[in-house]
Design a protein around this motif. Structure first.
Motif, PDB file in Angstrom:
ATOM      1  N   ALA A   1     -19.725  17.440  13.923  1.00  0.00           N
ATOM      2  CA  ALA A   1     -20.974  16.850  14.420  1.00  0.00           C
ATOM      3  C   ALA A   1     -21.355  17.564  15.710  1.00  0.00           C
ATOM      4  O   ALA A   1     -20.606  18.394  16.218  1.00  0.00           O
ATOM      5  N   GLY A   2     -22.534  17.225  16.272  1.00  0.00           N
ATOM      6  CA  GLY A   2     -22.966  17.842  17.529  1.00  0.00           C
ATOM      7  C   GLY A   2     -24.468  17.983  17.548  1.00  0.00           C
ATOM      8  O   GLY A   2     -25.129  17.819  16.521  1.00  0.00           O
ATOM      9  N   THR A   3     -25.017  18.273  18.723  1.00  0.00           N
ATOM     10  CA  THR A   3     -26.466  18.452  18.817  1.00  0.00           C
ATOM     11  C   THR A   3     -26.829  19.895  18.503  1.00  0.00           C
ATOM     12  O   THR A   3     -27.721  20.179  17.725  1.00  0.00           O
TER      13      THR A   3
ATOM     14  N   ALA B   1     -19.340  10.654  18.069  1.00  0.00           N
ATOM     15  CA  ALA B   1     -17.912  10.332  18.025  1.00  0.00           C
ATOM     16  C   ALA B   1     -17.608   9.381  16.879  1.00  0.00           C
ATOM     17  O   ALA B   1     -16.437   9.112  16.579  1.00  0.00           O
ATOM     18  N   GLY B   2     -18.656   8.894  16.212  1.00  0.00           N
ATOM     19  CA  GLY B   2     -18.473   8.034  15.044  1.00  0.00           C
ATOM     20  C   GLY B   2     -17.735   8.730  13.905  1.00  0.00           C
ATOM     21  O   GLY B   2     -17.297   8.084  12.960  1.00  0.00           O
TER      22      GLY B   2
ATOM     23  N   LYS C   1     -13.797   6.963  23.160  1.00  0.00           N
ATOM     24  CA  LYS C   1     -13.753   6.687  21.716  1.00  0.00           C
ATOM     25  C   LYS C   1     -12.468   7.261  21.114  1.00  0.00           C
ATOM     26  O   LYS C   1     -11.870   6.672  20.217  1.00  0.00           O
ATOM     27  N   ALA C   2     -12.084   8.447  21.593  1.00  0.00           N
ATOM     28  CA  ALA C   2     -10.879   9.090  21.062  1.00  0.00           C
ATOM     29  C   ALA C   2      -9.643   8.252  21.373  1.00  0.00           C
ATOM     30  O   ALA C   2      -8.795   8.032  20.498  1.00  0.00           O
TER      31      ALA C   2
ATOM     32  N   GLY D   1     -26.600  12.568  13.718  1.00  0.00           N
ATOM     33  CA  GLY D   1     -25.718  11.611  14.385  1.00  0.00           C
ATOM     34  C   GLY D   1     -24.282  11.840  14.002  1.00  0.00           C
ATOM     35  O   GLY D   1     -23.716  12.901  14.228  1.00  0.00           O
ATOM     36  N   GLY D   2     -23.688  10.829  13.358  1.00  0.00           N
ATOM     37  CA  GLY D   2     -22.288  10.947  12.960  1.00  0.00           C
ATOM     38  C   GLY D   2     -21.829   9.666  12.302  1.00  0.00           C
ATOM     39  O   GLY D   2     -21.496   9.622  11.126  1.00  0.00           O
ATOM     40  N   LYS D   3     -21.858   8.588  13.078  1.00  0.00           N
ATOM     41  CA  LYS D   3     -21.329   7.307  12.625  1.00  0.00           C
ATOM     42  C   LYS D   3     -21.899   6.875  11.274  1.00  0.00           C
ATOM     43  O   LYS D   3     -21.174   6.496  10.367  1.00  0.00           O
ATOM     44  N   PHE D   4     -23.227   6.936  11.136  1.00  0.00           N
ATOM     45  CA  PHE D   4     -23.860   6.475   9.897  1.00  0.00           C
ATOM     46  C   PHE D   4     -24.352   7.622   9.025  1.00  0.00           C
ATOM     47  O   PHE D   4     -25.170   7.432   8.139  1.00  0.00           O
ATOM     48  N   ASP D   5     -23.877   8.835   9.298  1.00  0.00           N
ATOM     49  CA  ASP D   5     -24.298   9.965   8.476  1.00  0.00           C
ATOM     50  C   ASP D   5     -23.599   9.883   7.121  1.00  0.00           C
ATOM     51  O   ASP D   5     -22.447   9.443   7.029  1.00  0.00           O
ATOM     52  N   ALA D   6     -24.300  10.340   6.080  1.00  0.00           N
ATOM     53  CA  ALA D   6     -23.738  10.254   4.722  1.00  0.00           C
ATOM     54  C   ALA D   6     -22.410  10.994   4.584  1.00  0.00           C
ATOM     55  O   ALA D   6     -21.559  10.614   3.780  1.00  0.00           O
ATOM     56  N   THR D   7     -22.211  12.048   5.386  1.00  0.00           N
ATOM     57  CA  THR D   7     -20.945  12.789   5.270  1.00  0.00           C
ATOM     58  C   THR D   7     -19.773  11.960   5.804  1.00  0.00           C
ATOM     59  O   THR D   7     -18.613  12.261   5.547  1.00  0.00           O
TER      60      THR D   7
END
Length: 531
Positions: A58-60, A199-200, A224-225, A159-165
């Motif tokens: 993930a990342g911007t 971090a999700g 989060k880690a 994003g990350g937390k709610f991304d389909a991956t």
């Protein structure tokens, strides 16, 4: 009506999954994330996904580059790789790479309909068809499972937390590339909030790597880690001397950051999957040959890519050259401007010397013959071709671009603003809206920002617009609004036609067009220019 090919039929079916709402719609935030597990059951992929040896990133900024480097390293170490990235530039199949090559049409169609039909048969009011990106992620899992890849490298879509991956429960290693402000309307307006979303993807006890981040973002990642017992480390940027005099396959200073992250992800993946024979340990102070080959041959379309227009002046191509970079954040605008300024300086040196310069896309090494005798007499003229999504702030993007170029002595003779061809209606190239219906209010707003910047730029240098042949009788017909320093065209093909006409009318000018602001725009230009 022309016959619709089976491939276009599949693209139409895929287009039907595009929701009409804008990305800023709040319901994107975890919009029934649990549905993804229903879809996975329907597609019978639970077992396959749990067995998959995944690297999740993930990342911007830089996540696509990091994934590209990582894939290239592991492929050069002899593994069968699957790479899922977004967005695509020309064809949706670019999102699914098997051993570094986009999936062929035949396989794509077979897997596409397998997934689509099963989901359709089992959809209901409670479990509707998945949305566009979710479907593509599910398709990626199906492809990688069926093709039995050794490693699946997944780039988060948003994003990350709610991304389909993020349905992957036990990746081998996770990575977070540079964090900055992007998609704030969905992910939050502080760096901390954005870092929290990214971090999700952390999973209990699974090692993770990141690059040096702003303090606020780093604090959130560390917090989060530690909650999830994630060993989080900062991967150092790659030291250029480790490449033994070779260059990274992706251009730009920031790529050393992404390459460093890719090295950490690759070596951790190798260690955790028991492949210790090729791994890299920082202590040894040298990179394995496979790593060097992977890093120096990696390529990504639409990032720092130079493509000469081949339609005009076939006897001596290169009088109209496109410099394409999908930058769309303030930081990447600055990087893009530095790259462009440097690239045109190198170009003028090569012109004078009469070198052969390869198309730096890396994907197609066509040689562009720069004939010194003619080239050295051409006056270079720079033009900006720009669009960005309306959720972005042009007041942050355009000044960064203009100032960085100006600091390198590069001034645009003209800026051209156009809507993207795709306009998000369709995935396929065979469906484009009629030009008369196109709403240009956003492009006119971008033009206004540019004109105001130019007025504020008392340097005077930028006022020199005579190099582009402007006084064409029909100029008013082709462009919706032409100002002293800029023009808005109702479509990209019209803008490209105008560029080609200008170049034909003014043989003494070498026109260098920077295409940036949107990866979609870059893809649209590539589609038109590479035909």
């Amino acid at each position: 009506m022309a016959e619709v090919s089976p491939y276009e039929e599949a693209l139409d079916a895929l287009s039907s999954l595009i929701t009409k709402r804008s990305r800023a719609d709040k319901s994107n935030k975890g919009d029934r994330f649990d549905l993804l597990f229903d879809y996975i059951k329907i597609l019978d992929l639970e077992e396959a996904i749990s067995q998959m040896k995944v690297i999740h990133v993930a990342g911007t900024k830089g996540k696509g580059s990091t994934c590209t480097f990582t894939e290239s390293i592991l492929r050069n170490c002899g593994f069968q790789t699957g790479l899922f990235t977004s967005p695509h530039l020309i064809d949706v199949r670019e999102r699914f790479r098997l051993n570094g090559v986009e999936i062929c049409e035949e396989k794509y169609l077979a897997y596409f309909w397998w997934c689509y039909d099963r989901l359709k048969e089992n959809s209901s009011e409670d479990v509707p068809m998945p949305t566009y990106f979710r479907f593509l992620a599910l398709l990626a899992f199906k492809i990688f499972a069926a093709e039995q890849v050794d490693v699946a490298i997944l780039e988060v879509g948003l994003g990350g937390k709610f991304d389909a991956t993020n349905v992957v429960q036990s990746p081998v290693v996770c990575g977070i590339s540079s964090l900055g402000y992007d998609h704030m309307e969905i992910l939050g307006y502080t760096l901390g909030a954005i870092a929290g979303e990214k971090a999700g993807i952390f999973k209990h006890g699974v090692p993770a790597f990141t690059v040096t981040q702003p303090d606020e973002a780093m604090r959130v990642l560390e917090e989060k880690a530690s909650k999830l017992d994630v060993p989080l480390q900062v991967a150092p940027p790659l030291d250029a001397s480790l490449l033994n005099g070779q260059k990274l396959g992706l251009v730009g200073e920031h790529q050393y950051l992404n390459a460093g992250l890719a090295i950490a992800l690759s070596s951790t993946w190798l260690q955790r999957t028991g492949h210790l024979e090729v791994s890299y340990h920082q202590q040894t102070g040298s990179l394995p040959e496979q790593f060097i080959k992977g890093l120096t041959t990696a390529n990504l379309q639409g990032r720092a890519q130079i493509v000469p227009d081949r339609i005009i002046n076939t006897e001596r191509p290169g009088d109209l050259v496109f410099y394409l970079d999908g930058a769309h954040s303030p930081e990447s605008m600055e990087i893009c401007a530095r790259w462009f300024s440097l690239a045109i300086k190198e170009d003028s040196q090569q012109q004078t010397l009469g070198f052969q310069s390869p198309d730096s896309s890396g994907s197609s090494h066509e040689l562009v013959q720069m004939q010194g005798d003619i080239g050295s007499r051409k006056n270079p003229s720079q033009i900006l071709l720009f669009n960005c999504m309306s959720v972005r702030d042009p007041q942050l993007l355009l000044p960064r671009l203009m100032k960085t170029c100006a600091s390198q002595g590069v001034y645009f003779k003209k800026a051209i603003f156009v809507p993207n061809v795709s306009l998000y209606h369709k995935v396929g190239s065979h469906a484009a809206p009629a030009e008369s219906q196109v709403d240009l209010s956003w492009q006119l707003a971008l033009q206004k920002v540019w004109e105001n910047l130019m007025q504020g730029d008392k340097g005077g240098e930028a006022k020199n617009t005579d190099a582009v042949s402007e006084d064409k009788k029909d100029d008013t017909e082709t462009s919706a609004k032409s100002c002293e320093n800029s023009a808005v065209f109702s479509s990209l093909p019209l803008a490209i036609k105008w560029l080609r006409d200008s170049v034909q009318q003014n043989q003494s000018v070498r026109t260098q067009v920077l295409v940036t602001g949107s990866l979609h725009l870059v893809g649209d230009v590539l589609r038109l220019v590479k035909k």
